[in-house]
Design a protein around this motif. Structure first.
Motif, mmCIF file in Angstrom:
data_model
loop_
_atom_site.group_PDB
_atom_site.id
_atom_site.type_symbol
_atom_site.label_atom_id
_atom_site.label_comp_id
_atom_site.label_asym_id
_atom_site.label_seq_id
_atom_site.Cartn_x
_atom_site.Cartn_y
_atom_site.Cartn_z
ATOM 1 N N UNK A 277 0.863 -1.190 0.000
ATOM 2 C CA UNK A 277 0.000 0.000 0.000
ATOM 3 C C UNK A 277 0.894 1.234 0.000
ATOM 4 N N UNK A 278 0.750 2.056 -1.041
ATOM 5 C CA UNK A 278 1.654 3.198 -1.181
ATOM 6 C C UNK A 278 0.875 4.471 -1.477
ATOM 7 N N UNK A 279 1.627 5.543 -1.698
ATOM 8 C CA UNK A 279 0.988 6.802 -2.099
ATOM 9 C C UNK A 279 -0.063 7.262 -1.116
ATOM 10 N N UNK A 280 0.257 7.159 0.172
ATOM 11 C CA UNK A 280 -0.679 7.572 1.209
ATOM 12 C C UNK A 280 -2.021 6.871 1.102
ATOM 13 N N UNK A 281 -1.973 5.572 0.775
ATOM 14 C CA UNK A 281 -3.209 4.790 0.789
ATOM 15 C C UNK A 281 -4.039 4.922 -0.475
ATOM 16 N N UNK A 282 -3.504 5.493 -1.543
ATOM 17 C CA UNK A 282 -4.308 5.618 -2.754
ATOM 18 C C UNK A 282 -3.874 4.651 -3.847
ATOM 19 N N UNK A 283 -2.812 3.891 -3.590
ATOM 20 C CA UNK A 283 -2.343 2.973 -4.622
ATOM 21 C C UNK A 283 -1.933 1.673 -3.953
ATOM 22 N N UNK A 284 -2.469 0.559 -4.434
ATOM 23 C CA UNK A 284 -2.147 -0.745 -3.847
ATOM 24 C C UNK A 284 -1.617 -1.662 -4.934
ATOM 25 N N UNK A 285 -0.438 -2.245 -4.689
ATOM 26 C CA UNK A 285 0.144 -3.216 -5.605
ATOM 27 C C UNK A 285 -0.222 -4.608 -5.122
ATOM 28 N N UNK A 286 -0.601 -5.449 -6.058
ATOM 29 C CA UNK A 286 -0.916 -6.842 -5.729
ATOM 30 C C UNK A 286 0.109 -7.707 -6.449
#
Lengths: 405, 413
Positions: A277-286
């Motif tokens: 979870x990155x970008x202050x919670x606006x982008x999630x990599x799976x």
């Protein structure tokens, strides 16, 4: 902070950070900045407590003294020389849980690793109560004494202390993503590994601070689903990255959490997942990975992101982009399996229709932060909506397809 | 300078020769100090930038980059020999212009968002990064470099529209009087447009971190190019005056990370004997009144004064020698001589990038976090100690960042 004298009589006391009260639409609002010029509240207290913990000598080693370098090559993988960190530490889960024993209510023991607690608050703005007992329905932030990077913490729901249950539920996802949002520091990443080790079901969310973007964050992506105006989520896939990965981007925290938690709950025995979870919670990599059934080992989320720890100088010096890339490729899903996953993700994202961002939300758990909800919100909840049933049907369809494969 | 109106009086051949001489004179401003290859080297750099010579009458532009045309619509030969104010126009903020003038006068580096005008009269926002280029031996200013980075319209800050309109009116009046503005020809049109916009007058755009970084990087490349070619004629060029040569500069990525930390602190470089200050936060500058130029390179004792306790200073020294952190109370002094009750936390910071040659403990810096105990603070439930420690930890995270070269510090020239 935990003080020795207080614990004898009253139990463990620590800083307690309260989230601001949730309103209908919490897109992009971040009250953790009280004014333009002030440092972020949650970020400051997290960093400060961790530094204090480190300074007292509770860490096994000083991670800021561990050498870092960027490996030559286009992907810019990062490696760290650390002869004391060991990925098997996390496998000693019995000891891990024992250490939490002191956090049970009315316990007399003190636990230095408990940095602070987080719970939902009722005021508009977030605040910190300097000396409180751990909340019954909140989160414990526990320092990792064998950190991968500065500020490495475990996020443990207080309800889990008493029973060992799955960390992977949506409520926990929501909390983890919300913390990323509130900390509002681009260096702060939250991780989750599922099925990546034998004891995966017991591993909590983790987080730490990486000053630079992780290599996967700088890699180019190709959009495969554009949900703007409908579900508010964009799904992309990584291009030219040795481990095939999907990226979910949204400014709507609810939408993001709903979709990603749904997808990662669809697991089977051959695939492991890691989340970043990155970008202050606006982008999630799976990061889906083929499970190595022999060793049971897979890459952890930061390794999937391109950050590796080596134990010996020799390994550190001889680390190469080709070696790392081939290691990642070997556990990457095959093309057809990845296409299936991609298709499923897009379908799930597409089925999530946001009803009027300002007034209603989609709830999955009845018990989630009940104390903060106003009467009218409660009335608008639809725990058994047609949407849920549809997703349930998809889920069983997916698993039956896997079983027959 | 050839004026546009007098063309008929001279025969065309004569004018050509004059212009050619003018061009050579301006080019000589560069090639006299650097080898002839410097023009080619500068031509290879991307971005829009100028070099000006303050020693020539009118402080003219002596070099304009290839990127200038794409950004401003001016051909390079259009601007050579003219003063750089040709880019300004009716709505350019007086304050921004005054700031630039002051920086030029004081031979200081300056960065400011400014509304410039293209050749066709259309306005656009740029981040202007101005820096003097010094002769490293005698400290005289050889040239000024001015980098223009376009600022994208990310967010518009609302509010204060009325103030903006008042400013606009002032600019308009000024513009009517000034003859130098090239858009005087478009004056009527521009003013009409302004009138239509009226109360929607723009607040200065805020440049993003990447735009700021681009400006700094371009400035660095220019100075590197100048250095590379000045060596051939025996000169050494530096961006700082010679008395601060030897103080390492922080890499631009580290500078950016540190810039996000809101507390009042300085970083000292512990590898040099007198532990000079190599970074000061904005909050520190507001607290003490010292500017960056004043404080960089100095030792922290500059904040001491008559009432500063010697025992406390000794305590700090001992902790530094034993690589311990400490928090002390002492009287510190601002630039104007006034003192304040300072809660000071000093802590060692390690650098593991492996590029700096350090002794075994790897302590590269010390952070000094100040807090004025006399002022009112609202930390939302945090104690002052927690607030200060947050800054220390944030610096530790920042120092773990790697720049492209792998080093936190740029080599000093």
């Amino acid at each position: 902070m935990v003080s020795a004298s207080a614990t004898k009589v009253e139990g463990v006391k620590t800083h307690l950070y309260y989230f601001g009260a949730e309103h209908g639409n919490d897109n992009l609002k971040n009250f953790a900045y009280s004014e333009q010029g002030d440092p972020n509240l949650l970020d400051t207290i997290l960093l400060s407590q961790w530094d204090n913990f480190a300074w007292k000598g509770h860490l096994d080693y000083d991670v800021t003294a561990c050498q870092l370098k960027v490996i030559e090559g286009g992907k810019k993988f990062v490696c760290q020389l650390n002869n004391k960190w060991n990925s098997f530490f996390l496998k000693e889960y019995d000891k891990f849980f024992e250490s939490f024993g002191c956090l049970k209510p009315n316990s007399m023991k003190c636990y230095e690793g408990l940095l602070l607690c987080i719970a939902q608050g009722e005021k508009d703005r977030p605040e910190v109560a300097p000396s409180s007992p751990p909340p019954k329905d909140g989160l414990l932030v526990i320092a990792n004494a064998h950190p991968v990077e500065y500020g490495h913490i475990f996020l443990v729901p207080s309800a889990m202390i008493n029973q060992v249950s799955c960390y992977r539920d949506k409520r926990m996802f929501q909390l983890a993503t919300k913390i990323a949002f509130e900390v509002n520091n681009a260096a702060f990443r939250v991780f989750f590994d599922s099925g990546t080790s034998v004891v995966s079901d017991h591993m909590p969310f983790q987080a730490c601070y990486f000053a630079n973007p992780l290599p996967v964050e700088s890699t180019s992506t190709f959009m495969v689903y554009d949900g703007k105006g409908r579900s508010d989520i964009i799904v992309s896939e990584t291009v030219d990255y040795p481990l095939k990965a999907l990226v979910f981007t949204s400014n709507n925290l609810q939408a993001l959490v709903t979709v990603v938690s749904e997808i990662s709950s669809l697991h089977d025995n051959t695939t492991a997942y890691s989340l970043l979870i990155t970008n202050n919670g606006t982008k999630i990599f799976l990061f889906p990975q083929v499970k190595n059934l022999a060793t049971g080992c897979s890459l952890s989320a930061w390794e999937c992101g391109g950050y590796f720890v080596y134990h010996t100088k020799f390994d550190f010096d001889s680390a190469s982009e080709t070696a790392i890339s081939s290691r990642m490729s070997s556990i990457s899903l095959h093309d057809s399996a990845f296409e299936d996953l991609k298709h499923l993700c897009c379908t799930i994202a597409d089925d999530l229709v946001i009803h009027c961002l300002n007034h209603s939300r989609i709830f999955f758990d009845d018990n989630f932060f009940l104390s903060t909800m106003k009467q009218k919100d409660r009335a608008m909840r639809k725990p058994h909506s047609p949407l849920m049933n549809l997703l349930g049907a998809k889920r069983s369809a997916m698993s039956s397809r896997n079983n027959s494969a | 300078m050839a004026s546009s109106g007098a063309a008929e009086a001279d025969p065309p051949g004569e004018r050509e020769r004059e212009q050619e001489q003018e061009r050579r004179r301006l080019a000589a401003s560069l090639t006299a100090r650097y080898s002839d290859w410097v023009l080619e080297a500068l031509d290879e750099l991307p971005g829009s930038f100028l070099l000006t010579d303050p020693a020539l009458a009118g402080h003219p532009i002596v070099y304009a980059s290839r990127g200038l045309t794409a950004l401003t619509g001016y051909a390079r030969r259009d601007v050579l020999g003219r003063n750089a104010r040709l880019f300004q126009g009716a709505a350019t903020a007086r304050a921004a212009v005054a700031g630039v003038r002051e920086a030029v006068r004081a031979h200081r580096t300056h960065q400011v968002p400014i509304l410039n005008y293209r050749r066709d009269g259309s306005p656009h926002w740029v981040l202007l990064h101005l820096a003097p280029v010094f002769h490293a031996r005698d400290g005289s200013v050889l040239h000024f470099l001015a980098v223009q980075v376009p600022i994208a319209d990310a967010k518009r800050r609302g509010g204060a529209a009325a103030a903006g309109a008042v400013l606009l009116a002032a600019c308009r009046e000024e513009a009517r009087v000034e003859e130098d503005f090239p858009c005087a020809a478009h004056a009527g049109k521009a003013f009409v447009d302004m009138d239509k916009r009226g109360l929607e007058a723009e607040e200065p755009r805020v440049p993003s971190d990447s735009e700021k970084e681009m400006a700094i990087n371009t400035a660095d490349s220019i100075v590197s190019a100048l250095n590379r070619y000045s060596k051939l004629t025996g000169l050494v060029v530096s961006r700082k005056r010679c008395d601060s040569v030897g103080i390492p500069a922080l890499s631009s990525s580290l500078n950016l990370s540190l810039g996000r930390i809101k507390q009042s602190f300085v970083l000292t470089y512990s590898c040099l004997p007198d532990m000079p200050i190599i970074y000061a936060s904005e909050a520190f500058i507001s607290l003490t009144g010292y500017s960056r130029e004043d404080i960089l390179g100095r030792n922290c004792r500059v904040l001491n004064g008559p009432d500063t306790s010697l025992e406390v200073l000794e305590e700090i020294n001992q902790h530094i020698c034993s690589e311990q952190a400490c928090t002390v109370d002492l009287q510190s002094y601002r630039k104007d001589g006034s003192s304040f009750h300072d809660l000071l936390h000093v802590s060692p910071i390690r650098d593991a990038s492996g590029k700096v040659r350090l002794h075994l403990s790897q302590v590269a810096f010390h952070i000094w976090v100040h807090l004025d105990m006399g002022a009112k603070h609202d930390f939302n439930g945090l104690t002052p100690e927690v607030w200060q420690l947050g800054a220390v930890a944030a610096v530790r995270v920042a120092v773990r960042g790697l720049s492209a070269s792998g080093s936190l510090l740029r080599p000093s020239q």
